[in-house]
Write an enzyme that holds these catalytic residues in place. Structure first.
Site, mmCIF file in Angstrom:
data_model
loop_
_atom_site.group_PDB
_atom_site.id
_atom_site.type_symbol
_atom_site.label_atom_id
_atom_site.label_comp_id
_atom_site.label_asym_id
_atom_site.label_seq_id
_atom_site.Cartn_x
_atom_site.Cartn_y
_atom_site.Cartn_z
ATOM 1 N N TRP A 196 51.490 62.052 14.205
ATOM 2 C CA TRP A 196 50.829 62.963 15.188
ATOM 3 C C TRP A 196 51.523 64.240 14.926
ATOM 4 O O TRP A 196 52.892 64.464 15.055
ATOM 5 C CB TRP A 196 50.939 62.575 16.467
ATOM 6 C CG TRP A 196 50.592 63.261 17.529
ATOM 7 C CD1 TRP A 196 49.250 63.735 17.796
ATOM 8 C CD2 TRP A 196 51.003 63.883 18.828
ATOM 9 N NE1 TRP A 196 49.045 64.334 18.821
ATOM 10 C CE2 TRP A 196 50.183 64.499 19.564
ATOM 11 C CE3 TRP A 196 52.397 63.403 19.058
ATOM 12 C CZ2 TRP A 196 50.478 64.966 20.935
ATOM 13 C CZ3 TRP A 196 52.654 64.090 20.637
ATOM 14 C CH2 TRP A 196 51.635 64.755 21.137
ATOM 15 N N ASP A 202 56.833 55.369 19.989
ATOM 16 C CA ASP A 202 55.856 56.143 20.647
ATOM 17 C C ASP A 202 54.587 55.151 20.869
ATOM 18 O O ASP A 202 53.929 54.862 19.869
ATOM 19 C CB ASP A 202 55.698 57.352 19.780
ATOM 20 C CG ASP A 202 54.655 58.180 20.464
ATOM 21 O OD1 ASP A 202 54.185 57.943 21.759
ATOM 22 O OD2 ASP A 202 54.035 59.327 19.728
ATOM 23 N N LYS A 258 45.535 57.686 27.130
ATOM 24 C CA LYS A 258 44.366 56.983 26.773
ATOM 25 C C LYS A 258 43.834 55.826 27.433
ATOM 26 O O LYS A 258 43.130 55.244 27.296
ATOM 27 C CB LYS A 258 44.466 56.938 25.128
ATOM 28 C CG LYS A 258 45.296 57.907 24.448
ATOM 29 C CD LYS A 258 44.404 59.184 23.807
ATOM 30 C CE LYS A 258 45.571 60.177 23.541
ATOM 31 N NZ LYS A 258 45.103 61.189 22.661
HETATM 32 C C1 LIG Z 1 50.749 59.271 18.943
HETATM 33 C C2 LIG Z 1 50.719 60.172 20.171
HETATM 34 N N1 LIG Z 1 51.883 60.066 20.749
HETATM 35 C C3 LIG Z 1 51.894 60.992 22.005
HETATM 36 C C4 LIG Z 1 50.687 61.670 22.535
HETATM 37 C C5 LIG Z 1 50.814 62.356 23.651
HETATM 38 O O1 LIG Z 1 50.058 61.877 24.727
HETATM 39 P P1 LIG Z 1 49.881 62.744 25.981
HETATM 40 O O2 LIG Z 1 48.765 63.490 25.977
HETATM 41 O O3 LIG Z 1 50.060 61.599 27.212
HETATM 42 O O4 LIG Z 1 51.114 63.916 26.106
HETATM 43 C C6 LIG Z 1 49.590 61.504 21.737
HETATM 44 C C7 LIG Z 1 48.384 62.178 21.990
HETATM 45 O O5 LIG Z 1 47.170 62.244 21.275
HETATM 46 C C8 LIG Z 1 49.660 60.605 20.261
HETATM 47 O O6 LIG Z 1 48.462 60.636 19.554
#
Ligand SMILES: Cc1ncc(COP(=O)(O)O)c(C=O)c1O
Length: 392
Positions: free
Chosen positions: A128, A209, A244
């Site tokens: 990401w 994560d 999500k």
């Molecule tokens: C792998 C990953 N980690 C963390 C996040 C962050 O999520 P948040 O929107 O809750 O900050 C995302 C969001 O797309 C993600 O894909």
């Protein structure tokens, strides 16, 4: 004449996901297709609020008696229930704090590591994109480990295992708990056990994560890696997101967890609290209240579990429909079919991505697609446009 203080300021490149989302929104073509976003989309191309969330919000609206601050580390009930989603009990030695989404958890943990055990953090190549920015902003050096060959579209698991054998002892390694973003390539349960052995043997520090719990193989199976490491007695940290898993994106609700066996939790908690206090003082309440309501009221919890399963099944079905329609062009058949969650690379060149964009079909420059952007009313058009492209 007013003084000009900002004459020499710079600018930064736009975030690709949000930028392409804006291009899509601004596109007047009624047949536009958005495969770039990182959110759940239903068969009508919408991201609805979950029924369980709506019900919980009604109750909260009736019951809420104050808008006073939450504690710096958030709602204790929210943390207790979120812990149960991720870890087998008893939950000893787990420090927890509510955060501003999963991003907030990554940032606060990043700052904590910078302060208490400064060393590079290794992220998968690719990962990401924001992992790089968030950890750098926290003051950490970011390095990568091999995960996926973006030219030949092959998972590089063997190369990752070899990396674990050779990286310096004590290194911090970021692992996607499930539904790897952007590749969808996850580890099997046997592979997680193998990885755990390597972490233990080499004294590596796992930083999980987990932002797609329940959307890969279901709630219980998706936590396998996180919980396996926890049960083994490893010290570790976890950044968790409800964006999500409960479709609570804009409510910014997440949590961080730190497992340690050498120190009192109170001492470490005091530092985490100080970092939070100095960043944003304390977290927003609404999303956390919704989550705890859903998790403690069994009828709401059951509705949510059914909805999450619907989401998961839609992504599996859509992936298989997509694969059938595009099989001749998908060269990485195994990787594509076995991928978990929303994402995969389509495996086309940048020029082809740009050609699709001219036809109002939006994917990220590196050809990552959100499979859920496909639905019964746009699949045929996507295929027709795709077939017309000069491939090769
Ligand atoms: C792998 C990953 N980690 C963390 C996040 C962050 O999520 P948040 O929107 O809750 O900050 C995302 C969001 O797309 C993600 O894909």
């Amino acid at each position: 004449m007013a003084h000009l203080f900002f004459e020499h300021v710079g600018s930064q490149p736009a975030d690709p996901v949000f930028e392409i989302g804006k291009m899509w929104r601004d596109d007047p073509n009624p047949e536009k297709i958005n495969l770039a976003v990182g959110i759940y989309l239903d068969a009508e191309g919408k991201n609805p609020v979950m029924r369980a969330v709506k019900e919980a919000e009604k109750l909260i609206l009736e019951e809420e008696k104050t808008k006073t601050y939450l504690p710096i580390d958030g709602s204790p009930l929210f943390l207790q229930e979120t812990k149960k989603l991720l870890f087998t009990e008893p939950h000893t030695q787990i420090l927890a704090a509510q955060t501003v989404g999963g991003t907030g958890a990554l940032r606060i943990l990043g700052q904590y590591l910078k302060l208490e055990m400064p060393r590079p953090v290794y992220v998968s190549d690719p990962t990401w994109q924001n992992h790089h920015g968030v950890f750098k902003a926290a003051g950490l050096e970011v390095k990568t480990y091999p995960y996926y060959d973006r030219i030949n579209h092959k998972a590089l698991k063997k190369e990752f295992f070899n990396f674990l054998d050779s990286v310096e002892k004590g290194a911090v390694i970021l692992l996607h708990g499930c539904c790897h973003n952007p590749t969808g390539i996850d580890f099997t349960e046997d592979e997680w056990k193998f990885i755990l052995e390597k972490f233990q043997k080499r004294g590596l520090f796992p930083f999980f994560d987990i932002a797609y719990l329940g959307l890969g193989d279901g709630l219980k199976k998706d936590r396998f890696g996180v919980d396996l490491f926890y049960q083994s007695g490893m010290e570790m940290c976890v950044a968790f997101s409800f964006s999500k898993t409960m479709d609570l994106y804009r409510d910014r609700v997440g949590a961080l967890f730190l497992v340690n066996h050498s120190h009192t939790l109170e001492a470490m908690q005091s530092t985490i609290k100080q970092i939070i206090r100095q960043n944003y003082s304390n977290p927003p309440a609404h999303g956390a209240l919704v989550v705890e309501k859903i998790l403690i009221e069994s009828h709401l919890r059951n509705i949510w579990i059914d909805e999450l399963e619907e989401h998961r099944k839609r992504s599996i079905e859509t992936r298989s429909i997509f694969f059938e329609a595009f099989e001749p062009w998908i060269l990485h058949k195994k990787e594509f079919k076995e991928a978990k969650g929303f994402f995969s690379y389509l495996g086309i060149k940048k020029e082809e991505v740009f050609a699709l964009r001219k036809e109002s079909i939006y994917l990220l420059d590196d050809s990552r697609i959100n499979i859920l952007g496909i639905n019964p009313s746009n699949l045929a058009r996507f295929k027709e446009v795709f077939e017309r492209l000069p491939h090769g």
